[in-house]
Write a protein that holds these residues in place. Sequence first.
Motif, short mmCIF file in Angstrom:
data_model
loop_
_atom_site.label_atom_id
_atom_site.label_comp_id
_atom_site.label_asym_id
_atom_site.label_seq_id
_atom_site.Cartn_x
_atom_site.Cartn_y
_atom_site.Cartn_z
N ILE A 46 0.83 -1.19 0.00
CA ILE A 46 0.00 0.00 0.00
C ILE A 46 0.88 1.26 0.00
O ILE A 46 2.05 1.20 0.37
CB ILE A 46 -0.98 0.03 1.19
N TYR A 47 0.30 2.37 -0.42
CA TYR A 47 1.06 3.60 -0.54
C TYR A 47 0.26 4.78 0.01
O TYR A 47 -0.94 4.71 0.26
CB TYR A 47 1.44 3.87 -2.00
N GLY A 48 0.97 5.89 0.20
CA GLY A 48 0.37 7.17 0.55
C GLY A 48 1.15 8.24 -0.20
O GLY A 48 1.67 7.99 -1.29
N ALA A 49 1.24 9.41 0.39
CA ALA A 49 2.11 10.45 -0.18
C ALA A 49 3.42 10.48 0.61
O ALA A 49 3.49 9.99 1.74
CB ALA A 49 1.43 11.81 -0.12
N MET A 50 4.46 11.05 0.01
CA MET A 50 5.75 11.14 0.69
C MET A 50 5.61 12.04 1.92
O MET A 50 5.15 13.18 1.85
CB MET A 50 6.79 11.73 -0.27
N THR A 51 5.97 11.50 3.08
CA THR A 51 6.05 12.25 4.33
C THR A 51 7.32 11.82 5.06
O THR A 51 8.03 10.93 4.59
CB THR A 51 4.83 11.97 5.25
N ALA A 52 7.61 12.43 6.18
CA ALA A 52 8.77 12.05 6.98
C ALA A 52 8.41 10.88 7.88
O ALA A 52 7.71 11.05 8.88
CB ALA A 52 9.25 13.24 7.81
N ALA A 97 4.07 7.49 -2.66
CA ALA A 97 5.23 6.72 -2.20
C ALA A 97 4.82 5.59 -1.28
O ALA A 97 3.80 5.65 -0.58
CB ALA A 97 6.22 7.64 -1.49
N ILE A 98 5.64 4.56 -1.26
CA ILE A 98 5.47 3.40 -0.38
C ILE A 98 6.50 3.50 0.73
O ILE A 98 7.66 3.82 0.47
CB ILE A 98 5.67 2.09 -1.18
N ASP A 99 6.07 3.23 1.97
CA ASP A 99 7.01 3.20 3.08
C ASP A 99 6.71 2.03 4.01
O ASP A 99 5.66 1.39 3.90
CB ASP A 99 7.01 4.53 3.85
N VAL A 100 7.62 1.75 4.90
CA VAL A 100 7.46 0.59 5.78
C VAL A 100 6.39 0.82 6.84
O VAL A 100 5.68 -0.12 7.22
CB VAL A 100 8.81 0.20 6.43
N TYR A 101 6.23 2.04 7.32
CA TYR A 101 5.27 2.31 8.40
C TYR A 101 3.85 1.91 8.02
O TYR A 101 3.19 1.14 8.74
CB TYR A 101 5.32 3.79 8.81
N ASP A 102 3.35 2.43 6.89
CA ASP A 102 1.98 2.13 6.49
C ASP A 102 1.75 0.62 6.34
O ASP A 102 0.72 0.09 6.74
CB ASP A 102 1.66 2.81 5.16
N ASN A 103 2.70 -0.05 5.73
CA ASN A 103 2.54 -1.48 5.47
C ASN A 103 2.66 -2.31 6.75
O ASN A 103 1.93 -3.29 6.92
CB ASN A 103 3.54 -1.92 4.40
N ALA A 104 3.55 -1.92 7.64
CA ALA A 104 3.66 -2.63 8.92
C ALA A 104 2.39 -2.45 9.74
O ALA A 104 1.92 -3.39 10.39
CB ALA A 104 4.87 -2.12 9.69
N MET A 105 1.82 -1.25 9.72
CA MET A 105 0.56 -1.01 10.43
C MET A 105 -0.55 -1.90 9.91
O MET A 105 -1.36 -2.45 10.68
CB MET A 105 0.17 0.46 10.31
#
Length: 432
Positions: A189-195, A217-225
């Motif tokens: 899953i993805y969202g927008a680029m954030t810190a 962008a895809i990041d580890v936080y969203d996917n781990a949640m």
Amino acid sequence: MKKNYSILCVLLSLLFSCSKPNETQQLASTISKDSSLHIVDSMARAVIRSGFNAGSGYSQIWARDMNTFIEVACEESNPQDLRNAILLFFALQQPNNEMIDGYVLKPEFTWNDDTPYYSDAAPDHVAFKNTVETDQESSLIQIVGKYIRKTGDKSILQEVVAGKTVIERMGLMVDYLKKERFSEKYGLIYGAMTADWGDVQPNDDCGCDINELSDLAIDVYDNAMLIIALDYLQEMTDDSVKKQEWKDLRTSLAENVRKHLWDTERQKFIPHIYLDKSPIPEGFDELAIHYHGGTAVAIEAGLLSKEEIAIANKQMVENVRLSGMPSIGLTLYPTYPEGFFRGGMGTPYVYQNGGDWTWFGGRMIQQLIANGFTEEAYDEVRPMIDRVIKNQGFYEWYGKGCKPDGSGHFKGSAGVLAKSIEMFNQWADENK
């Protein structure tokens, strides 16, 4: 006589060695006698008893915040009030099945937000959502899972809200993510680029909603949640078909996180995979940034081995040393360059661009305890405990020089510390 004397010496030696506490027992004793832990725990529970809003300065009830103090709230709040507060989120679920960030009573909707959310099922309330993030659905699912574990109240799953049960609505939330926020190319899953876990994007004065300025962008936080949420859903459902569906999705997400986001050489997660253009300025190496919060949540999701957890923790401690910041609550290191974000966050070590947040540092403490690193956890929690006592409050975040900022009684900070202290005490009781 000589033989008996030898036996007596052996028995006395054994008795002496047994009576002397080992290092684990010594640490357990130290934790049990640490009055500062008791003081902070008492302070945290008093803050959480004051209501379900995010903290002083916040009238809103946020899902991502409640998710980190729900367990303590189950112990300190009126059970029916807490249940009603959770159900109100489902009443505000949108027609496309997405979940909002949070809500307030209509007269309290006083800030500048041009995208309010409404629902006929909650006529007295207005909701809001920072759409750059993709943790709203997973946060609420985790809230329900934790609430049931603490209270045993599984009946909430069959509560009908606007024609659908809670368990049905949670399944529809996952369907929304798969339809609207899922990259087929990467299986994530993805969202927008954030810190890291933040909800503010660069290049935008408002910064909280996906728009033409966003960089998907895809990041580890969203996917781990989401992985953690899927674990809770499997636990909550009696439907074998749904259970298998959520198990398969969980397995696929975990495999793809490791495949696409784990940097084997640096032994860390990369910050982002950009689905289109990258906002990173030329000459700046974003791949060098360590995302502390996302890493802590990834550990909770079971994405790292014990050896990798040890490495990640050492990296965090070293980042704290290099940055001069107070604790492993440090959001990220190195920071994004001056002016990359708009407003105050454009300065390094401000807010989500390298600010120090107990809200996430405390989650790393919990994971260290849960994975057998209690000694490290006790050392690394000290700055967080000491500054609560010094400042007589649970500040939202800290800047350079351990300067407190944001809400002075931030319930996310109180919740993660209270849970950490509970875990410390349980560990100490088991290792006396």
